[in-house]
Design an enzyme around this catalytic site. Structure first.
Site, PDB file in Angstrom:
ATOM      1  N   TYR A   1       0.965  -1.162   0.178  1.00 34.96           N
ATOM      2  CA  TYR A   1       0.054   0.131  -0.007  1.00 34.96           C
ATOM      3  C   TYR A   1       1.105   0.870   0.108  1.00 34.96           C
ATOM      4  O   TYR A   1       0.555   2.033  -0.664  1.00 34.96           O
ATOM      5  CB  TYR A   1      -1.075  -0.229   1.028  1.00 34.96           C
ATOM      6  CG  TYR A   1      -1.332   0.684   1.663  1.00 34.96           C
ATOM      7  CD1 TYR A   1      -2.204   2.039   0.461  1.00 34.96           C
ATOM      8  CD2 TYR A   1      -1.547   1.425   2.902  1.00 34.96           C
ATOM      9  CE1 TYR A   1      -3.073   3.305   0.768  1.00 34.96           C
ATOM     10  CE2 TYR A   1      -2.503   2.511   3.241  1.00 34.96           C
ATOM     11  CZ  TYR A   1      -3.158   3.477   1.952  1.00 34.96           C
ATOM     12  OH  TYR A   1      -3.887   4.718   2.781  1.00 34.96           O
ATOM     13  N   ILE A   2       1.753   1.152   0.752  1.00 34.14           N
ATOM     14  CA  ILE A   2       2.099   2.451   0.713  1.00 34.14           C
ATOM     15  C   ILE A   2       3.285   2.931   0.273  1.00 34.14           C
ATOM     16  O   ILE A   2       4.180   3.578  -1.051  1.00 34.14           O
ATOM     17  CB  ILE A   2       3.578   2.988   2.300  1.00 34.14           C
ATOM     18  CG1 ILE A   2       1.591   2.809   3.866  1.00 34.14           C
ATOM     19  CG2 ILE A   2       3.607   4.446   2.943  1.00 34.14           C
ATOM     20  CD1 ILE A   2       2.540   2.880   4.705  1.00 34.14           C
TER      21      ILE A   2
ATOM     22  N   SER B   1       7.316   3.018  12.856  1.00 33.49           N
ATOM     23  CA  SER B   1       5.044   2.894  13.146  1.00 33.49           C
ATOM     24  C   SER B   1       4.999   4.094  14.650  1.00 33.49           C
ATOM     25  O   SER B   1       5.979   4.003  15.335  1.00 33.49           O
ATOM     26  CB  SER B   1       5.350   2.301  13.604  1.00 33.49           C
ATOM     27  OG  SER B   1       3.757   2.340  13.799  1.00 33.49           O
TER      28      SER B   1
ATOM     29  N   TYR C   1       4.678  -7.134  16.747  1.00 30.45           N
ATOM     30  CA  TYR C   1       4.265  -6.351  15.641  1.00 30.45           C
ATOM     31  C   TYR C   1       5.444  -5.422  16.030  1.00 30.45           C
ATOM     32  O   TYR C   1       6.341  -4.824  15.185  1.00 30.45           O
ATOM     33  CB  TYR C   1       2.853  -6.141  15.076  1.00 30.45           C
ATOM     34  CG  TYR C   1       3.203  -4.836  14.121  1.00 30.45           C
ATOM     35  CD1 TYR C   1       3.173  -4.563  12.766  1.00 30.45           C
ATOM     36  CD2 TYR C   1       2.333  -3.793  14.689  1.00 30.45           C
ATOM     37  CE1 TYR C   1       3.252  -3.751  12.446  1.00 30.45           C
ATOM     38  CE2 TYR C   1       2.759  -2.721  14.347  1.00 30.45           C
ATOM     39  CZ  TYR C   1       2.950  -2.695  12.828  1.00 30.45           C
ATOM     40  OH  TYR C   1       3.131  -1.692  12.017  1.00 30.45           O
TER      41      TYR C   1
ATOM     42  N   LYS D   1       9.474  -3.296  15.005  1.00 28.83           N
ATOM     43  CA  LYS D   1       9.363  -2.028  14.990  1.00 28.83           C
ATOM     44  C   LYS D   1      10.461  -0.974  15.817  1.00 28.83           C
ATOM     45  O   LYS D   1      11.566  -0.263  15.495  1.00 28.83           O
ATOM     46  CB  LYS D   1       8.025  -0.683  14.860  1.00 28.83           C
ATOM     47  CG  LYS D   1       7.119  -1.670  13.788  1.00 28.83           C
ATOM     48  CD  LYS D   1       7.732  -1.318  12.890  1.00 28.83           C
ATOM     49  CE  LYS D   1       6.459  -2.007  11.214  1.00 28.83           C
ATOM     50  NZ  LYS D   1       7.662  -1.734   9.889  1.00 28.83           N
TER      51      LYS D   1
ATOM     52  N   GLY E   1      -5.185  -3.123  23.881  1.00 26.82           N
ATOM     53  CA  GLY E   1      -3.842  -2.413  23.535  1.00 26.82           C
ATOM     54  C   GLY E   1      -4.408  -0.864  22.800  1.00 26.82           C
ATOM     55  O   GLY E   1      -3.256  -0.436  22.365  1.00 26.82           O
ATOM     56  N   ASP E   2      -5.146  -0.366  22.943  1.00 22.51           N
ATOM     57  CA  ASP E   2      -5.493   0.752  22.189  1.00 22.51           C
ATOM     58  C   ASP E   2      -5.011   1.506  22.860  1.00 22.51           C
ATOM     59  O   ASP E   2      -5.624   1.742  24.010  1.00 22.51           O
ATOM     60  CB  ASP E   2      -7.173   0.708  21.377  1.00 22.51           C
ATOM     61  CG  ASP E   2      -7.014   0.019  20.028  1.00 22.51           C
ATOM     62  OD1 ASP E   2      -5.941  -0.039  19.114  1.00 22.51           O
ATOM     63  OD2 ASP E   2      -7.900   0.177  19.583  1.00 22.51           O
TER      64      ASP E   2
END
Ligand code: UD1
Length: 337
Positions: free
Chosen positions: A11-12, A124, A148, A152, A293-294
């Site tokens: 995508y990016i 990220s 994930y 990073k 986790g948000d």
């Protein structure tokens, strides 16, 4: 001299490759299509009117990667390739650690062997973890709550250690906030493998009728309407940010972490309403429990990108909503015919 783009079919990556080609860079893409579709390569050619080299390859394939460096004169690397689904990473940590970290180590070993020491890395905003308070600045401590995110954080450390060991290395750690939107043409965009985890692809799939309604994860956060606040950034702004970072990396050495965000926070409901207004469609939703986790609020302090790279985001939330919908509407099944 060419720019190697790992994950350039994603995508990016695909949006960034179009911009690189538009600015007359020679491009070599390496991608294993684990989360991308071969059709995107034709679309990149169509949009840019230019050609590039392509290798279907996973970064763990060291011999294959060496061949890429033998056959091309690589000047610098933009490194997007990596798995990115938070939930899956919790279920399959070894898969994530091996692919993302070992893959990066192999890439760095090959770069070193070929004396290519300039890299722009897809990090990220997830590295700001749960404990920092927005706006996030690049000097804040980093941490992660899932494999994930850990990949990073670790890769940022690995790249920083490399610069300590050899001052010829030039490393830019780009900390993306929440990329959404698509190319104006509607020919390239985000095409998730399964049911989307992220907000905007979920909204567009509701709008196109593939999903019934949006679940909003919590409305009891301490925000203006109770829903989570994020810094959404147009993928075309993000692509330009890579061009600016590349320019900087080519002229300097050392390591810099740089936020790529707008500096502005919008809630989930803000985004839903912006999408409905921009596109004249209705997005049915229900409020459900918070997603583990948000965080409540995450947005960038975007000052450093402007000062160091001369870059800032220019696209509005309305642009992001309009182009996301334009892409989805024209490609209801993504790149699958
Ligand atoms: C997520 C990841 C982050 C990763 C980023 C990559 C988590 C916890 N975080 O960020 O590590 O770097 O994607 O793009 O997965 N929302 C809903 N309903 C949905 C989807 C999302 O209400 O179906 C809400 C979320 O609670 C959040 C906002 O929308 O408040 C944005 O969510 P999302 O697009 O998944 O991005 P992040 O969680 O910020």
């Amino acid at each position: 001299m060419a720019i190697l783009v790992t994950g350039g079919a994603g995508y990016i990556g695909s949006h960034t490759v179009v911009e690189l080609l538009n600015q007359d860079h020679e491009v070599v893409i390496v991608d294993d299509f684990s989360n991308a579709h071969p059709t995107v390569l034709d679309r990149i050619k169509e949009l840019s009117g230019k050609d590039f080299s392509f290798y279907e390859l996973n970064l763990l394939d060291k011999e294959g990667l060496e061949k890429v460096f033998e056959e091309n004169e690589i000047e610098a690397v933009i490194h997007f390739a990596g798995f990115k689904a938070v939930g899956e990473s919790v279920e399959k940590p070894l898969k994530y650690y091996h692919n993302n970290i070992t893959g990066t180590l192999v890439l760095l070993e090959v770069m070193k062997a070929f004396n290519v020491k300039k890299i722009v890395f897809s990090s990220s905003a997830t590295v700001y973890g749960m404990d920092n308070k927005a706006p996030f600045t690049e000097d804040m401590p980093t941490s992660a709550t899932n494999p994930y995110g850990q990949t990073k954080v670790f890769i940022e450390h690995i790249l920083s250690d490399l610069v300590v060991s050899d001052e010829e290395w030039s490393v830019i750690l780009l900390r993306y906030f929440n990329p959404i939107g698509a190319h104006e043409s509607g020919r390239i965009g985000e095409d998730p493998n399964d049911v989307p985890n992220n907000l905007m692809p979920y909204i567009t799939q509701v709008a196109v009728g593939k999903l019934e309604q949006l679940s909003i994860f919590g409305d009891d956060y301490e925000t203006h309407d109770g829903t989570g606040v994020r810094d959404y950034i147009h993928v075309l702004d993000l692509a330009q940010g890579h061009l600016s970072a590349l320019d900087y990396a080519l002229k300097h050495s050392g390591v810099e972490a740089v936020n790529l965000g707008t500096g502005e926070g919008y809630s989930v409901l803000d985004v839903v309403h912006a999408f409905e207004n921009a596109n004249d469609v209705e997005i049915p939703y229900e409020i459900v429990d918070r997603r583990p986790g948000d965080i409540a609020v995450g947005y960038a302090d975007a000052t450093k990108a402007k000062e160091l790279l001369g870059w800032e985001a220019v696209h509005s939330l309305e642009d992001m909503c309009r182009t996301s919908w334009n892409w989805q509407k024209n490609n209801p099944n993504g790149y699958e015919e």
